[in-house]
Design a protein around this motif. Structure first.
Motif, PDB file in Angstrom:
ATOM      1  N   MET A   1       0.834  -1.209   0.000  1.00  0.00           N
ATOM      2  CA  MET A   1       0.000   0.000   0.000  1.00  0.00           C
ATOM      3  C   MET A   1       0.864   1.252   0.000  1.00  0.00           C
ATOM      4  SD  MET A   1      -3.073  -0.881   2.667  1.00  0.00           S
ATOM      5  CE  MET A   1      -4.349  -2.100   2.302  1.00  0.00           C
ATOM      6  N   LYS A   2       1.927   1.212   0.801  1.00  0.00           N
ATOM      7  CA  LYS A   2       2.816   2.369   0.857  1.00  0.00           C
ATOM      8  C   LYS A   2       3.613   2.492  -0.440  1.00  0.00           C
ATOM      9  CE  LYS A   2       5.950   4.837   3.923  1.00  0.00           C
ATOM     10  NZ  LYS A   2       5.036   5.981   4.049  1.00  0.00           N
ATOM     11  N   LYS A   3       4.010   1.352  -1.014  1.00  0.00           N
ATOM     12  CA  LYS A   3       4.729   1.347  -2.291  1.00  0.00           C
ATOM     13  C   LYS A   3       3.880   1.954  -3.407  1.00  0.00           C
ATOM     14  CE  LYS A   3       8.830  -0.875  -2.226  1.00  0.00           C
ATOM     15  NZ  LYS A   3      10.062  -0.376  -2.904  1.00  0.00           N
ATOM     16  N   LEU A   4       2.567   1.823  -3.275  1.00  0.00           N
ATOM     17  CA  LEU A   4       1.647   2.304  -4.303  1.00  0.00           C
ATOM     18  C   LEU A   4       1.232   3.759  -4.071  1.00  0.00           C
ATOM     19  CD1 LEU A   4      -0.509  -0.931  -4.562  1.00  0.00           C
ATOM     20  CD2 LEU A   4       0.897   0.028  -6.393  1.00  0.00           C
ATOM     21  N   LYS A   5       2.013   4.481  -3.285  1.00  0.00           N
ATOM     22  CA  LYS A   5       1.737   5.900  -3.063  1.00  0.00           C
ATOM     23  C   LYS A   5       1.741   6.636  -4.395  1.00  0.00           C
ATOM     24  CE  LYS A   5       3.338   9.932  -0.464  1.00  0.00           C
ATOM     25  NZ  LYS A   5       4.334  10.460   0.510  1.00  0.00           N
ATOM     26  N   GLY A   6       0.735   7.434  -4.615  1.00  0.00           N
ATOM     27  CA  GLY A   6       0.585   8.128  -5.890  1.00  0.00           C
ATOM     28  C   GLY A   6      -0.469   7.494  -6.769  1.00  0.00           C
ATOM     29  N   VAL A   7      -0.758   6.212  -6.523  1.00  0.00           N
ATOM     30  CA  VAL A   7      -1.833   5.535  -7.239  1.00  0.00           C
ATOM     31  C   VAL A   7      -3.161   5.938  -6.601  1.00  0.00           C
ATOM     32  CG1 VAL A   7      -2.808   3.288  -7.876  1.00  0.00           C
ATOM     33  CG2 VAL A   7      -0.325   3.608  -7.823  1.00  0.00           C
TER      34      VAL A   7
ATOM     35  N   ASP B   1      -6.413   6.212  -4.671  1.00  0.00           N
ATOM     36  CA  ASP B   1      -6.805   5.453  -3.480  1.00  0.00           C
ATOM     37  C   ASP B   1      -7.875   4.402  -3.784  1.00  0.00           C
ATOM     38  OD1 ASP B   1      -5.038   6.932  -2.068  1.00  0.00           O
ATOM     39  OD2 ASP B   1      -6.522   8.121  -0.970  1.00  0.00           O
ATOM     40  N   SER B   2      -8.852   4.752  -4.620  1.00  0.00           N
ATOM     41  CA  SER B   2      -9.945   3.821  -4.916  1.00  0.00           C
ATOM     42  C   SER B   2      -9.434   2.578  -5.638  1.00  0.00           C
ATOM     43  CB  SER B   2     -11.037   4.505  -5.741  1.00  0.00           C
ATOM     44  OG  SER B   2     -10.532   4.940  -6.989  1.00  0.00           O
TER      45      SER B   2
ATOM     46  N   VAL C   1      -5.058   3.085   3.900  1.00  0.00           N
ATOM     47  CA  VAL C   1      -4.268   3.515   2.742  1.00  0.00           C
ATOM     48  C   VAL C   1      -3.771   4.946   2.937  1.00  0.00           C
ATOM     49  CG1 VAL C   1      -4.372   4.095   0.289  1.00  0.00           C
ATOM     50  CG2 VAL C   1      -5.351   1.941   1.097  1.00  0.00           C
ATOM     51  N   LYS C   2      -4.671   5.820   3.373  1.00  0.00           N
ATOM     52  CA  LYS C   2      -4.303   7.220   3.583  1.00  0.00           C
ATOM     53  C   LYS C   2      -3.238   7.350   4.663  1.00  0.00           C
ATOM     54  CE  LYS C   2      -5.842  10.163   1.784  1.00  0.00           C
ATOM     55  NZ  LYS C   2      -5.374  10.867   0.561  1.00  0.00           N
TER      56      LYS C   2
ATOM     57  N   LYS D   1     -13.664   7.913 -14.175  1.00  0.00           N
ATOM     58  CA  LYS D   1     -12.362   8.154 -14.818  1.00  0.00           C
ATOM     59  C   LYS D   1     -11.653   6.836 -15.097  1.00  0.00           C
ATOM     60  CE  LYS D   1     -11.753  12.705 -12.663  1.00  0.00           C
ATOM     61  NZ  LYS D   1     -10.882  13.564 -11.820  1.00  0.00           N
ATOM     62  N   LEU D   2     -12.376   5.917 -15.729  1.00  0.00           N
ATOM     63  CA  LEU D   2     -11.896   4.547 -15.940  1.00  0.00           C
ATOM     64  C   LEU D   2     -10.593   4.489 -16.727  1.00  0.00           C
ATOM     65  CD1 LEU D   2     -12.346   1.531 -15.628  1.00  0.00           C
ATOM     66  CD2 LEU D   2     -13.757   1.582 -17.699  1.00  0.00           C
ATOM     67  N   ASN D   3     -10.480   5.280 -17.782  1.00  0.00           N
ATOM     68  CA  ASN D   3      -9.282   5.226 -18.622  1.00  0.00           C
ATOM     69  C   ASN D   3      -8.012   5.541 -17.832  1.00  0.00           C
ATOM     70  OD1 ASN D   3     -10.732   4.524 -20.913  1.00  0.00           O
ATOM     71  ND2 ASN D   3     -11.041   6.662 -21.542  1.00  0.00           N
ATOM     72  N   GLU D   4      -8.103   6.574 -16.988  1.00  0.00           N
ATOM     73  CA  GLU D   4      -6.945   6.937 -16.171  1.00  0.00           C
ATOM     74  C   GLU D   4      -6.582   5.810 -15.205  1.00  0.00           C
ATOM     75  OE1 GLU D   4      -7.504  10.633 -14.194  1.00  0.00           O
ATOM     76  OE2 GLU D   4      -8.107  11.714 -16.011  1.00  0.00           O
ATOM     77  N   LYS D   5      -7.592   5.207 -14.624  1.00  0.00           N
ATOM     78  CA  LYS D   5      -7.345   4.154 -13.645  1.00  0.00           C
ATOM     79  C   LYS D   5      -6.802   2.886 -14.298  1.00  0.00           C
ATOM     80  CE  LYS D   5     -10.684   5.896 -10.311  1.00  0.00           C
ATOM     81  NZ  LYS D   5     -11.976   5.732  -9.644  1.00  0.00           N
ATOM     82  N   MET D   6      -7.249   2.583 -15.511  1.00  0.00           N
ATOM     83  CA  MET D   6      -6.731   1.409 -16.215  1.00  0.00           C
ATOM     84  C   MET D   6      -5.240   1.585 -16.512  1.00  0.00           C
ATOM     85  SD  MET D   6      -9.008  -0.866 -16.329  1.00  0.00           S
ATOM     86  CE  MET D   6      -8.130  -1.992 -17.413  1.00  0.00           C
TER      87      MET D   6
END
Length: 286
Positions: free
Chosen positions: A21-27, A29-30, A79-80, A201-206
């Protein structure tokens, strides 16, 4: 004892999950929250194929929905917290869960700690103090103030309290079905409830998922592993026992913070986490 081994392994799985979770900082949250449950489902469905319960109490579905909603809230907060504070500072607060379980388990299971159990409470508080002992020069109560001032620690304390409720609900759901079925049901409900947020915002998340796919797969697997191991241990031992040993994740996470995030000066945090863990064990085992 098998339940103790499973609980400790569950703690290791949690520590891996927290680190990711910490490694994924910047990704987004949802994405992190949704993937933790949705990407665990393939592993759980395979296990469910070989472990489908013979009898399912109808109450299990209501319990699963309530559990799912509470877990969505706590996962967002977790996560936060992990993204804004050090693993070595915030995660020791998870050892407060056994402290909260004194109240929630008494309400649901009619259990009361012994004298050694109350000693455990004292050790949990002392452990929380030592975690922030580097600030002792500002005054004896300064570390306790920092537990509130530090948003990461505050979020984790709230998570620890809510988990003391979801742990008891999880035990009820397991007894009304079986560990694999209830775990899969809760994870499925969470994944479905979060779909509207995921498709925004599916495209951004994909794109973010493709970029971090390996980490997200591992996140889903570690989530499935940690929850399943804890669920099976709950069949053998009472909830407070399981959660106390599951809090070994705090110690694993402090080492991971040192190894992967170059978090220095972890001596006090590690000593405090160990004392809190010992306190949690005294609370529940005696």
């Amino acid at each position: 004892m098998l339940w103790a081994l499973l609980s400790s392994l569950s703690g290791l799985g949690d520590a891996v999950m927290f680190t990711l979770m910490k490694k994924l900082k910047g990704v987004n949250d949802s994405i992190v929250v949704w993937v933790q449950y949705a990407f665990a489902l393939p592993f759980l469905f395979v296990l469910l194929y070989f472990n489908f319960p013979q009898k399912i109490n109808s109450n299990v579905y209501y319990i699963a929905v309530l559990n799912g909603i509470l877990l969505i809230v706590t996962t967002y907060m977790l996560v936060k917290a992990l993204q804004i504070s050090k693993l070595s500072i915030s995660l020791p607060m998870l050892s407060l869960t056994p402290l909260f379980l004194i109240v929630t388990s008494y309400i649901t299971l009619n259990e009361m700690p012994t004298q050694l159990g109350f000693l455990g409470i004292f050790l949990v508080v002392i452990g929380a103090y030592i975690t922030h002992l580097k600030d002792y020069k500002k005054g004896f109560f300064e570390p306790f103030k920092l537990l509130i001032k530090n948003k990461g620690s505050l979020y984790i304390i709230i998570v620890a309290f809510i988990w003391s409720i979801t742990a008891n609900l999880f035990k009820i759901g397991i007894l009304d079905s079986n560990p694999i079925f209830f775990t899969t049901l809760v994870f499925t409900i969470i994944s479905l409830l979060m779909l509207p947020l995921f498709f925004n915002k599916l495209n951004e998340k994909m794109k973010e998922i493709k970029t971090n796919f390996n980490k997200l797969i591992l996140l889903g697997f570690s989530s499935a592993f940690a929850t399943t191991a804890a669920a099976y241990s709950m069949l053998i031992a009472i909830v407070p026992y399981v959660i106390s040993l599951k809090r070994s994740s705090v110690i694993f996470a402090i080492f991971f913070g040192y190894l992967f995030f170059n978090e220095k000066n972890i001596g006090n945090a590690l000593i405090g986490a160990i004392i809190m863990l010992v306190g949690g064990i005294l609370i529940t085992l005696f």
